[in-house]
Design a protein around this motif. Structure first.
Motif, PDB file in Angstrom:
ATOM      1  N   PHE A  81      -1.708   5.864   3.340  1.00 32.12           N
ATOM      2  CA  PHE A  81      -2.313   4.983   4.288  1.00 32.12           C
ATOM      3  C   PHE A  81      -1.666   3.828   4.391  1.00 32.12           C
ATOM      4  CE2 PHE A  81      -6.093   7.456   2.124  1.00 32.12           C
ATOM      5  CZ  PHE A  81      -6.918   7.589   3.162  1.00 32.12           C
ATOM      6  N   LYS A  82      -0.033   3.885   4.124  1.00 34.41           N
ATOM      7  CA  LYS A  82       0.649   2.668   4.579  1.00 34.41           C
ATOM      8  C   LYS A  82       0.116   1.407   4.044  1.00 34.41           C
ATOM      9  CE  LYS A  82       2.069   5.219   8.792  1.00 34.41           C
ATOM     10  NZ  LYS A  82       2.433   4.953  10.029  1.00 34.41           N
ATOM     11  N   VAL A  83      -0.190   1.598   2.605  1.00 38.69           N
ATOM     12  CA  VAL A  83      -0.764   0.154   1.895  1.00 38.69           C
ATOM     13  C   VAL A  83       0.378  -0.764   1.993  1.00 38.69           C
ATOM     14  CG1 VAL A  83      -2.235  -0.654   0.224  1.00 38.69           C
ATOM     15  CG2 VAL A  83      -2.731   1.341   0.994  1.00 38.69           C
ATOM     16  N   PRO A  84       0.309  -1.897   2.309  1.00 31.13           N
ATOM     17  CA  PRO A  84       1.601  -2.842   1.908  1.00 31.13           C
ATOM     18  C   PRO A  84       1.594  -3.024   0.507  1.00 31.13           C
ATOM     19  CG  PRO A  84       0.020  -3.422   3.720  1.00 31.13           C
ATOM     20  CD  PRO A  84      -0.532  -2.550   3.168  1.00 31.13           C
ATOM     21  N   LEU A 140       0.712   7.715  -5.526  1.00 28.14           N
ATOM     22  CA  LEU A 140       1.992   7.387  -4.791  1.00 28.14           C
ATOM     23  C   LEU A 140       1.564   8.019  -3.351  1.00 28.14           C
ATOM     24  CD1 LEU A 140       4.670   6.034  -5.015  1.00 28.14           C
ATOM     25  CD2 LEU A 140       5.529   8.441  -5.529  1.00 28.14           C
ATOM     26  N   VAL A 141       1.069   9.193  -3.163  1.00 32.12           N
ATOM     27  CA  VAL A 141       1.062   9.827  -2.006  1.00 32.12           C
ATOM     28  C   VAL A 141      -0.128   9.084  -1.280  1.00 32.12           C
ATOM     29  CG1 VAL A 141       0.257  12.024  -0.960  1.00 32.12           C
ATOM     30  CG2 VAL A 141       1.761  12.133  -2.860  1.00 32.12           C
ATOM     31  N   LEU A 142      -0.966   8.919  -1.670  1.00 30.95           N
ATOM     32  CA  LEU A 142      -2.106   8.152  -1.212  1.00 30.95           C
ATOM     33  C   LEU A 142      -1.788   6.949  -0.634  1.00 30.95           C
ATOM     34  CD1 LEU A 142      -5.262   8.906  -3.350  1.00 30.95           C
ATOM     35  CD2 LEU A 142      -4.819   9.885  -1.233  1.00 30.95           C
ATOM     36  N   ALA A 154      -4.566  12.854   1.040  1.00 29.27           N
ATOM     37  CA  ALA A 154      -4.941  11.779   1.685  1.00 29.27           C
ATOM     38  C   ALA A 154      -6.157  11.722   2.694  1.00 29.27           C
ATOM     39  CB  ALA A 154      -3.906  10.669   2.297  1.00 29.27           C
ATOM     40  N   ASP A 155      -6.350  13.060   3.052  1.00 25.92           N
ATOM     41  CA  ASP A 155      -7.576  13.401   4.145  1.00 25.92           C
ATOM     42  C   ASP A 155      -8.337  14.511   3.480  1.00 25.92           C
ATOM     43  OD1 ASP A 155      -8.417  13.458   6.612  1.00 25.92           O
ATOM     44  OD2 ASP A 155      -7.364  15.497   7.161  1.00 25.92           O
ATOM     45  N   ASN A 156      -8.817  13.865   2.298  1.00 28.55           N
ATOM     46  CA  ASN A 156      -9.922  15.018   1.418  1.00 28.55           C
ATOM     47  C   ASN A 156     -11.229  14.764   2.315  1.00 28.55           C
ATOM     48  OD1 ASN A 156     -11.226  12.740   0.535  1.00 28.55           O
ATOM     49  ND2 ASN A 156      -9.742  12.626  -1.165  1.00 28.55           N
ATOM     50  N   VAL A 157     -12.239  15.367   1.691  1.00 30.56           N
ATOM     51  CA  VAL A 157     -13.583  15.514   2.438  1.00 30.56           C
ATOM     52  C   VAL A 157     -14.300  14.206   2.381  1.00 30.56           C
ATOM     53  CG1 VAL A 157     -14.606  16.354   0.384  1.00 30.56           C
ATOM     54  CG2 VAL A 157     -15.809  16.891   2.362  1.00 30.56           C
TER      55      VAL A 157
END
Length: 405
Positions: free
Chosen positions: A93-96, A87-89, A158-161
């Motif tokens: 990333f604002k996925v439609p 849900l966070v990811l 959402a900003d992992n390595v």
């Protein structure tokens, strides 16, 4: 439990067939699943898992059947925890919403491949080193502790390595191009965010596998049961995401329940390791006469904890308030930043209005706290202002509402 090569082959073919059916008849055409569709398919996958468990019970015996159900329930509970990160990811990333099914299916397929590798690796370690149960037990105890503290690893954000490396070494765009993985910008072929979010979900699921596989091996050492329990916990996860959607935030005590289950299995693994001990510096390398926890007791404990966790979460006034706030924030962000389809924008705004009505129904002490959340209040103001502009421009239908603020 001895399983023939034929049974293994039929199982793998069946899993591939279910995934192919899921893709060609549901995911290939981008759409937003209705609540009825999500509920029907979620129930169907649960039914298939239960029928399989009953078959294991009949052909393998009560103990083996109990091992499967204990492993499946544990994996299912942990997979629900995965949904919070998904849900966070997807939001980050604002996925439609219409494209989210394809992303989730990719995550499930990647997870099945990665976890199958971990399962066979775990089985090989168990067969070679009896002391590995000590390590698995410690991993689960540490994981349980981190759940109690509420730690969120940056690797699961959402900003992992993995994403930072992809952005650094590969050209990426900021906009989606339908459900395409690549697009052309300024005459150059670049990655779309769709591929990046798939990478993010796949990468984070590797971390989840490091927690869940030791937990399942703590309940059964049968590779076939571990594999099938994992498969049945993941199949249907996509539909479950759309079914639970607004209820995910309501399960405020789920992390405590999962912590209790993982700690319980961790203790069970350590006791088993002590019973089979051959580590030279522990009791001189001799087995230790300790009580081992039976599979039946494990199943009862897991079911009991899950029931208590879910009921307590659903009855909690705090959980109800948290659910409404999270849903209102999510719908406002979707309306403002993500969705461009006018038809779905109307639906999102209607949901936002409903959630605001829910917020107004809360006791005054909760409403006062909500009014102090400046970020949420700003989101709601902007959503109402944008809706009014769209109504004036004729791109949205008017929806009767009164701002929360």
């Amino acid at each position: 439990m001895q399983v023939s090569g034929l049974v293994w082959s039929l199982t793998v073919v069946g899993v591939i067939g279910l995934i192919a059916f899921d893709f060609y008849f549901h995911v290939r055409r981008a759409h937003i699943p209705s609540l009825r569709e999500a509920a029907a398919w979620s129930a169907g996958y649960v039914g298939v898992a239960v029928l399989f468990g009953l078959a294991v019970f009949v052909f393998g015996g009560p103990d083996v059947g109990a091992e499967f159900f204990a492993a499946w329930l544990t994996e299912k509970a942990l997979s629900v925890d995965n949904l919070f990160v998904f849900l966070v990811l997807l939001g980050s990333f604002k996925v439609p919403r219409a494209e989210q099914q394809k992303v989730l299916l990719f995550g499930i397929v990647f997870s099945l491949i990665a976890r199958t590798g971990f399962i066979f690796l775990g089985a090989a370690l168990i067969n070679s080193f009896a002391w590995i149960f000590y390590l698995f037990g410690l991993i689960l105890l540490v994981t349980a502790g981190s759940l109690l503290k509420g730690d969120d690893s940056d690797d699961r954000s959402a900003d992992n390595v993995i994403i930072r490396m992809a952005r650094r070494f590969v050209r990426t765009s900021e906009e989606y191009d339908g459900d395409k993985l690549f697009t052309v910008r300024d005459g150059k072929r670049v990655l779309t965010p769709m591929l990046l979010v798939m990478i993010a979900i796949g990468g984070t699921d590797i971390l989840f596998a490091l927690d869940s596989i030791p937990a399942v091996f703590g309940l059964t050492q049968s590779v076939y049961l571990v594999f099938t329990a994992t498969v049945f916990s993941l199949l249907g996860l996509r539909q479950l995401y759309f079914l639970l959607d607004g209820l995910l935030d309501r399960l405020i005590y789920l992390s405590y329940g999962l912590a209790a289950i993982l700690a319980f299995i961790g203790v069970k693994l350590i006791l088993h390791a002590m019973h089979e001990n051959n580590v030279p510096f522990i009791n001189g390398g001799d087995p230790i006469d300790v009580v081992e926890i039976s599979t039946g007791a494990s199943l009862i404990f897991i079911v009991g904890v899950l029931v208590i966790t879910v009921v307590a979460s659903l009855l909690s006034p705090k959980g109800r308030a948290q659910t409404y706030v999270a849903a209102a924030r999510r719908h406002a962000k979707e309306f403002l930043d993500i969705e461009t389809d006018p038809k779905y924008c109307d639906e999102i705004y209607h949901r936002l209005v409903i959630e605001e009505e829910h917020l107004r129904s809360l006791p005054e002490r909760y409403r006062a706290r909500i009014r102090q959340e400046s970020e949420l209040m700003d989101l709601l103001r902007r959503a109402h202002a944008l809706h009014e502009r769209r109504v004036d421009a004729g791109t949205c239908f008017s929806v009767a509402s009164r701002p929360l603020v």
